[in-house]
Enzyme design. Structure first.
Site, PDB file in Angstrom:
ATOM      1  N   ASP A  36      -5.049  -7.990  -3.460  1.00  0.00           N
ATOM      2  CA  ASP A  36      -5.315  -7.804  -2.030  1.00  0.00           C
ATOM      3  C   ASP A  36      -6.647  -8.404  -1.595  1.00  0.00           C
ATOM      4  O   ASP A  36      -6.741  -9.589  -1.300  1.00  0.00           O
ATOM      5  CB  ASP A  36      -5.216  -6.309  -1.692  1.00  0.00           C
ATOM      6  N   HIS A  88       0.837  -1.216   0.000  1.00  0.00           N
ATOM      7  CA  HIS A  88       0.000   0.000   0.000  1.00  0.00           C
ATOM      8  C   HIS A  88       0.866   1.259   0.000  1.00  0.00           C
ATOM      9  O   HIS A  88       0.938   1.941  -1.006  1.00  0.00           O
ATOM     10  CB  HIS A  88      -1.003   0.047   1.173  1.00  0.00           C
TER      11      HIS A  88
HETATM   12 ZN   LIG Z   1      -3.475  -6.810   2.643  1.00  0.00          ZN
END
Ligand SMILES: [Zn+2]
Length: 450
Positions: free
Chosen positions: A328, A277
């Site tokens: 994800d 991220h």
């Molecule tokens: Zn994750």
């Protein structure tokens, strides 16, 4: 020896695809890559056998999904009913986590990974923290869940790096795990390492890696234990980083610094580490990540789904961080969408176009992701690399009339027709050869949600 004749192929260090490329492989490795001169005539000494498999469309190297939580696939379409944010989504996610056991997780992950294969993903990085049974009691085999995931990838025909995740506390200030979270915990980092040491996936399709869930979940004084274990074993280390401003605020309140600074001070950053991220780094954080050559895995479809924000992808790449991509939470499993989102999100933020070239996006989706997962011999159509091929049709309603160089901005996972992993065909004519993907997804998700 297997031969494929690609109508177009994206070769390493090329700004755009090359027409008419003969690709040969033996024992799962690419042995020759030969562009044919003038659209079909072979150079002297190269014989194009009649049995070469023709691959109409654009053939890419294998795509690597560098960040996955397989069980999140069961949440798709179930969290859109109301308002909320990352934290309310997480409560729903814990409900599914509470219901999984090694058998149901094998079924769900097998279907989820087979969906990835259909999308051209030849390797997945599974950021795995659902280790133990209810109330945190270890299974008879304390690595039964890890083994289920490795087996699931084998059934789906893709490679896996099992990123065994240390998840020890519920908050930056060290609150104890509670409720479903107790299934994630090993007590402390030494006991985490002891358990992981007992697990060695003995198969060519699987490798082990390590992960720190986040600065919320591993106390500062134990970060070096996990990082040291990864270093000693020569495996990749991943960590969720600054996905939420609340994580930054809590870290500052407890430690007086940003999560990136905390990781840097405890030896976590470096070229074998991938920050997942990195949506809310400071300028100093961007410099720390880049100078240490720490990779960054962007997950734009999840970040948009969870209303996380937009990370500074271009600035991080320029600072020196290699980029990779992950689906994800699997709200979307489509690395074409992840790749173009990296560029399109920058456009929305800056109101300017043209931040990443098509070749840069291909690199992030292929060789960048494989490198982040410890497969330095995959992600390129070049001699000696693993024979992973992903062919995208250029005659669908989405791609017809599109120049091959533009495919990454127009194709979707549904345009993938042919997938070869380590020389073996896994998907042909858009169908998985061994898994009925929609039927298995339906059954596996019903099992853990009804
Ligand atoms: Zn994750």
């Amino acid at each position: 020896m297997t031969r494929w004749l690609a109508e177009y192929a994206w070769l390493p260090d090329h700004a755009e695809p090359t027409p008419d490329v003969l690709i040969e492989a033996e024992g799962g490795r690419i042995t020759a890559v030969t562009p044919l001169v003038g659209g079909g005539a072979a150079p002297a000494g190269v014989e194009v056998l009649g049995d070469a498999v023709r691959l109409p469309g654009l053939t890419l190297p294998g795509l690597a999904n560098a960040h996955s939580h397989a069980f999140h696939r069961a949440l798709r379409g179930r969290t859109h009913g109301g308002r909320g944010d990352f934290w309310s989504w997480r409560d729903v996610m814990y409900d599914v986590a509470a219901r999984l056991d090694p058998d149901s997780y094998l079924a769900l992950a097998r279907a989820a990974y087979a969906e990835m294969a259909l999308a051209g993903i030849t390797c997945v990085g599974e950021f795995h923290y659902l280790h133990h049974g209810s109330e945190g009691r270890p299974y008879a085999d304390p690595n039964a869940m890890s083994a289920a995931l490795v087996e699931a990838a084998a059934h789906a025909g893709i490679r896996i790096t099992l990123l065994d995740t240390a998840y020890l506390t519920a908050s930056v200030d060290g609150a104890e795990l509670a409720g479903t979270q107790r299934r994630f915990g090993d007590g402390d980092a030494l006991r985490w390492a002891e358990r992981v040491d007992a697990f060695r996936p003995e198969n060519d399709h699987a490798r082990l890696g390590a992960a720190i869930h986040s600065v919320r979940a591993v106390p500062a004084e134990q970060l070096a234990t996990v990082a040291g274990w990864a270093d000693r074993n020569g495996v990749p280390l991943h960590v969720h980083l600054s996905e939420q401003p609340a994580e930054n605020d809590a870290c500052r309140a407890v430690h007086g610094c940003s999560p990136t600074r905390l990781l840097a001070d405890h030896g976590v950053l470096g070229p074998h580490t991938t920050a997942v991220h990195a949506t809310h780094p400071t300028s100093a954080d961007v410099a720390l990540l880049g100078e240490s050559r720490t990779g960054v895995c962007l997950c734009p479809t999840t970040e948009r789904d969870l209303a996380d924000g937009i990370g500074p992808a271009r600035r991080m790449a320029e600072a020196g961080s290699p980029l990779s991509l992950g689906s994800d939470s699997h709200a979307v499993v489509d690395l074409f969408e992840e790749a173009r989102a990296v560029e399109l999100d920058e456009r929305l933020r800056t109101r300017k176009r043209g931040h990443f070239s098509a070749a840069e996006l291909v690199t992030a989706a292929t060789v960048g992701g494989h490198a982040a997962l410890g497969w330095g011999d995959a992600g390129r159509l070049s001699v000696g690399d693993r024979a992973d091929l992903v062919t995208v049709r250029l005659d669908s309603a989405r791609t017809a009339g599109v120049p091959p160089v533009g495919a990454f901005f127009t194709a979707t996972a549904a345009d993938v027709t042919h997938v070869v992993v380590d020389g073996r065909t896994v998907v042909a004519d858009g169908r998985h050869l061994t898994v009925d993907v929609p039927a298995e997804l339906h059954a596996a998700i019903r099992e853990v949600t009804s």
